[in-house]
Write an enzyme that holds these catalytic residues in place. Structure first.
Site, mmCIF file in Angstrom:
data_model
loop_
_atom_site.group_PDB
_atom_site.id
_atom_site.type_symbol
_atom_site.label_atom_id
_atom_site.label_comp_id
_atom_site.label_asym_id
_atom_site.label_seq_id
_atom_site.Cartn_x
_atom_site.Cartn_y
_atom_site.Cartn_z
ATOM 1 N N GLY A 70 0.839 -1.160 -0.058
ATOM 2 C CA GLY A 70 0.044 0.094 -0.025
ATOM 3 C C GLY A 70 0.847 1.208 0.003
ATOM 4 O O GLY A 70 1.955 1.329 0.522
ATOM 5 N N GLY A 73 -0.610 8.670 1.735
ATOM 6 C CA GLY A 73 -0.168 10.122 1.937
ATOM 7 C C GLY A 73 0.802 9.758 3.465
ATOM 8 O O GLY A 73 1.607 10.768 3.691
ATOM 9 N N MET A 74 0.212 8.753 4.155
ATOM 10 C CA MET A 74 0.884 8.643 5.263
ATOM 11 C C MET A 74 1.969 7.901 5.363
ATOM 12 O O MET A 74 2.847 7.055 6.303
ATOM 13 C CB MET A 74 0.071 8.083 6.451
ATOM 14 N N VAL A 77 3.396 1.008 2.824
ATOM 15 C CA VAL A 77 3.283 -0.253 3.605
ATOM 16 C C VAL A 77 3.752 -1.434 3.035
ATOM 17 O O VAL A 77 3.334 -1.886 1.755
ATOM 18 C CB VAL A 77 1.667 -0.607 4.155
ATOM 19 N N ASP A 185 -8.946 10.350 10.713
ATOM 20 C CA ASP A 185 -8.710 10.031 9.389
ATOM 21 C C ASP A 185 -9.378 8.838 8.799
ATOM 22 O O ASP A 185 -8.979 7.870 8.283
ATOM 23 C CB ASP A 185 -7.309 9.875 8.792
#
Lengths: 644, 254
Positions: A70, A73-74, A77, A185
């Site tokens: 994945g 924006g954070m 992964v 979020d």
């Protein structure tokens, strides 16, 4: 290979499936679907800004990095294996630029410790965190599944499915909120479904970590990641306007957006339709979703638990009737009924007096036609039924769901106004009803002791009640004599007094009514030339008055041997004397009374409660009584000379 | 997801930074000379035998002739003949193969003409509807119309999909999920209201969420397999996207 039954047309594009199609599936649709990359949330051709695999492998020697799963924006992964534990983990790497900022890393450690404490079956666990090879990383539970976005792409959720997923999300959020952690979020990308369809909430608090206000790095991150850094569609209005003042209700808003999207497949943007218009849904869902999506957080569900209870309340198919009451059981989420009740009250203000007037007109009419008591009841039913209809009307007032607001935000004034107006209407209405119903019920059956039915002018046997019937037969017979007129007026006075007694203006068996009854009896007796009947009526009246006065004295309303009681006793003695034709006995009674009055007045005068004028009047009355007594010529010793 | 797949298919590389050898790159690197290159070429030829065969059939040959020709063609390719006339340094295996087939046919025509100079026997017309069908539902074009390159490309795309389907089925069957494959396969076309997940969920004994997860995975794996197949036929994995887009376009033009 074409062992499958060949479908004639493609369910996706509607085109004819060629005979050489592999697996009998439309080749174009299959290949174009396969050519679209959605697994890591990227559009076809979009470049992934992820650290190279070698760099990651080098930074985490204890992990066997398997694949990139994945990008957001954070951070990115990776799926990885922890060799020593032989378990799959998800390695989340925060943007590399953040790792070199001491202020950020300090906060990262603080927050991550907090997040690692969250332990809930519906929350992706944080196994470990730290810094390695310049990366800030989180080692997370690997969820063998997809996120909600991907699941929605795999097929729209059925309402039933959506209604089972949302309570799970609520459970996770409720737990986190209790631990003091906000998600900040919530969006489909952060809600995971594992292979068994269970819900796992990911990325708790990461948004805050990466976007801490006041952190100079946050701007950099925002611009670097561009549009992929969260979509504002899921953010509560206050989260965009005043991010520093966000509380748990922002999560409720975001969950509301996800809920709406699950149900309708669309985002609630602009003037969005109620979910029940878009899908086959219980209309009660609309109220829940709309409330979660309220712009002002005060109007939303005040806790995730509340939202969960409401959603679960829907799941029970037993309540097929869309009932607000069911909703209300779980919360105070109901439309404010009071303004609507006010309308009813205004209607009542007009209708109830009208009904009372109708009843007032009907009741005598019924009596006149010989309906008697049942007629009175019938007339009384008019205002009663009207009142009942109005009551049902405003008690069952159900304003539109769209006006649903938490009770705390209702204005209390409509309710207060309602009660004030209610009292204004109900009290006079009640008095009016008593005034109408009580006399109609009481009059025909009641026979007060001194003036039984015999006093009623009832020469015509055809009128057993005799109430109103007696008079017309007196008056039309020739010229009304003064005696007949007197009887008539006395009768009217009695009716008047009874009406007054009916509305509570005078006592039902009080002096006024008794006196009127006496007057009627006396007038009748005089009309008939029956003097003894008149005297008997007077005597009865006097005796009744004595009883009243004595009971008043017993209640302390008058003095036990005060003027009122003495006067009543005197009246009895006089009436009795007159009844027996013993004039001197009457005079004696008057004299005794006058003498007693002089004594009382004297005592009052000495105590300063009576004027000298009153004393002289009393003495004057005594002297006159004395004279009247002596005029009757029955010499009797008087001992009044000793008085002052 | 499935460990068995990693040996045959390369997971899409996110960055393109790690060099992954695909068959065609291997063949190109050695110009078909090394043993590995020969083996890789053999695999590729086996994989794309059908498009060539169908292409040859569509030009109006009967099945046996076409089969013989195809065999002969591949024998020459494997012998390294193709690399003499084509410049394989650039280009995809698909283009290379089509070029080689065309060259092969032209070459053959020349030789035939030389052998039968003066007595040119016309090509035997096709007997439509007879036992010419290979059983694969091959549509045979009108012999008089020149077969366009896109016919070959279309057959190519279908063969590529067949391979991916076959592998997907193999993997799921190996994982004991043959039923999943059969039931969920229709969703590979995308999401349509005509397909009820609830019905499938009941049939498979899963909840709807789990079905969504399974569908997503099936699609993901199929996508990976398609991309892996494509990647084996392009000189650089970075070209795979473009090649895939081209194949989608070819299929769109029916």
């Amino acid at each position: 290979m074409n062992t499958e039954p060949i479908m004639s047309t493609c369910p996706k594009c509607g085109g004819i499936i060629p005979g050489d199609a592999p697996q009998g599936l439309c080749p174009h649709c299959v290949l174009s679907k396969a050519a679209t990359r959605t697994d890591v949330g990227l559009k076809p051709g979009e470049r992934i800004e992820a650290p190279s695999l070698e760099v990651v492998v080098a930074a985490f020697p204890q992990l066997e990095i398997l694949e990139l799963v994945g990008v957001g924006g954070m951070g990115v992964v990776y799926k990885a294996r922890q060799a020593n534990l032989d378990r799959l983990v998800a390695l989340k790497l925060l943007p590399l630029s953040l790792g070199s900022d001491p202020a950020f890393t300090e906060r990262f450690h603080r927050e991550a410790r907090f997040l690692a404490r969250l332990n809930h079956p519906n929350i992706v666990s944080v196994f470990d965190f730290g810094q390695s090879g310049g990366f800030c990383y989180l080692l997370l539970e690997f969820v063998d599944g997809v996120n909600l976005r991907q699941a929605m792409q795999a097929g729209r959720f059925s309402p039933a499915e959506a209604l089972t997923i949302v309570p799970d999300i609520c459970r996770a959020l409720q737990y986190a909120h209790e631990q003091g952690v906000l998600h900040r979020d919530i969006k489909p990308e952060n809600i995971l479904l594992d292979a068994r369809g269970r819900v796992k909430l990911a990325d708790f608090g990461i948004a805050k970590l990466v976007r801490e206000p006041g952190d100079r790095r946050s701007d950099v991150t925002l611009t670097q990641s561009g549009a992929r850094l969260g979509t504002p569609h899921y953010m509560a209005p206050e989260q965009i306007e005043t991010p520093s003042k966000v509380d748990h209700r922002a999560d409720i808003y975001s969950l509301g957006v996800v809920f709406y999207e699950l149900l309708t497949g669309e985002l609630p943007i602009g003037r969005f339709a109620p979910p029940s218009e878009k899908a086959d849904l219980d209309a009660r869902v609309d109220a829940i979703v709309f409330r979660a999506l309220a712009k002002e957080r005060e109007l939303r569900q005040q806790s995730v638990g509340e939202l969960k209870t409401q959603v679960e309340g829907l799941g029970t198919k037993a309540e097929t009737q869309p009932s607000l009451a069911a909703l209300a059981r779980h919360s105070d989420c109901l439309p404010n009924p009071w303004p609507h009740r006010l309308y009813w009250l205004v209607i009542a203000l007009v209708l109830l007096p009208a009904a009372a007037v109708v009843a007032a007109v009907l009741a005598p009419m019924f009596f006149a036609r010989g309906f008697g008591t049942s007629g009175g009841l019938l007339a009384a039913l008019v205002p009663v039924i009207t009142g009942a209809v109005l009551w049902v009307g405003f008690v069952r007032t159900r304003p539109a769901l769209a006006e649903a607001k938490p009770r705390s935000t209702w204005s209390p004034w409509p309710r207060r106004l309602f009660w004030a107006l209610s009292i204004l209407v109900v009290m006079p209405g009640l008095l009016l009803a008593i005034g109408l119903v009580v006399p109609t019920l009481m009059t025909p059956t009641r026979s007060p002791s001194p003036t039984p039915r015999s006093v009623i002018p009832a020469p015509a046997a055809s009128k057993p009640n005799g109430e109103v019937g007696g008079l017309p037969e007196i008056l039309p017979t020739g010229t009304p004599t003064p005696a007949a007129m007197k009887w008539h007026f006395a009768w009217e006075q009695l009716q008047e007094n009874r009406r007054k007694a009916g509305v509570g203006l005078v006592a039902p068996h009080g002096p006024e009514v008794l006196a009127a009854e006496r007057d009627v009896a006396v007038a009748e007796a005089e009309f008939r030339g029956n003097a003894s009947a008149a005297a008997s009526a007077n005597l009865d009246y006097a005796k009744a008055m004595v009883e009243i006065m004595r009971s008043k004295a017993g209640l302390g309303l008058v003095a036990p041997r005060g003027p009122e009681v003495l006067a009543a006793e005197r009246d009895v003695a006089v009436a009795e004397a007159e009844f027996r034709g013993n004039a001197s006995a009457a005079a004696s009674a008057n004299l005794d009374y006058a003498r007693a009055m002089v004594e009382i007045t004297h005592r009052k005068f000495e105590a300063g409660r009576a004027t000298q004028e009153e004393f002289y009047q009393a003495r004057q009355a005594w002297a006159e009584a004395e004279k009247a007594r002596q005029k009757l010529g029955s010499p009797q010793e008087t001992n009044g000379s000793s008085l002052p | 997801m499935n460990a068995a797949a990693s040996s045959t298919a390369t997971p899409p590389d996110p960055k393109g930074g790690v060099f992954v050898t695909t068959r065609w790159t291997c063949v190109l690197a050695a110009r078909g000379e090394s043993p590995q290159a020969k083996a890789a070429l053999g695999e590729l030829c086996a994989a794309y035998w059908t498009p060539v065969f169908r292409f040859l059939r569509s030009e109006g040959r009967d099945e046996d002739t076409a089969r013989e020709l195809t065999q002969e063609f591949f024998a020459r390719i494997l012998a390294g003949d193709g690399f003499i006339h084509a410049d394989p340094a650039r280009g995809r295996f698909r283009s290379f193969l089509l070029g080689a087939v065309k060259h092969f046919l032209a070459d053959r025509r020349d030789r035939e003409r030389a052998a039968k100079r003066g007595g040119g026997v016309p090509v035997e017309p096709l007997r439509v509807g007879a036992d010419t069908d290979t059983g694969a539902g091959i549509q045979i074009a009108d012999a008089t119309v020149e077969v366009p390159d896109t016919y070959f490309d279309r057959q190519w795309a279908l063969a590529l999909m067949e391979r991916a389907f076959g592998r997907l089925e193999e993997e799921l069957t190996a994982g004991g999920k043959a039923g999943h494959y059969a039931a969920l396969k229709p969703w590979l076309v995308g999401d349509t209201p005509a397909l009820s997940q609830a019905v499938v969920a009941r049939a498979l004994g899963l909840n709807e969420g789990a079905v969504k997860v399974a569908i997503h995975r099936l699609r993901k794996r199929f996508r990976e397999l398609i991309r892996a197949e494509v990647a084996h036929t392009v000189p650089d994995t970075g070209d795979a996207d473009e090649e895939l887009r081209y194949l989608v376009e070819v299929l769109a033009a029916r």
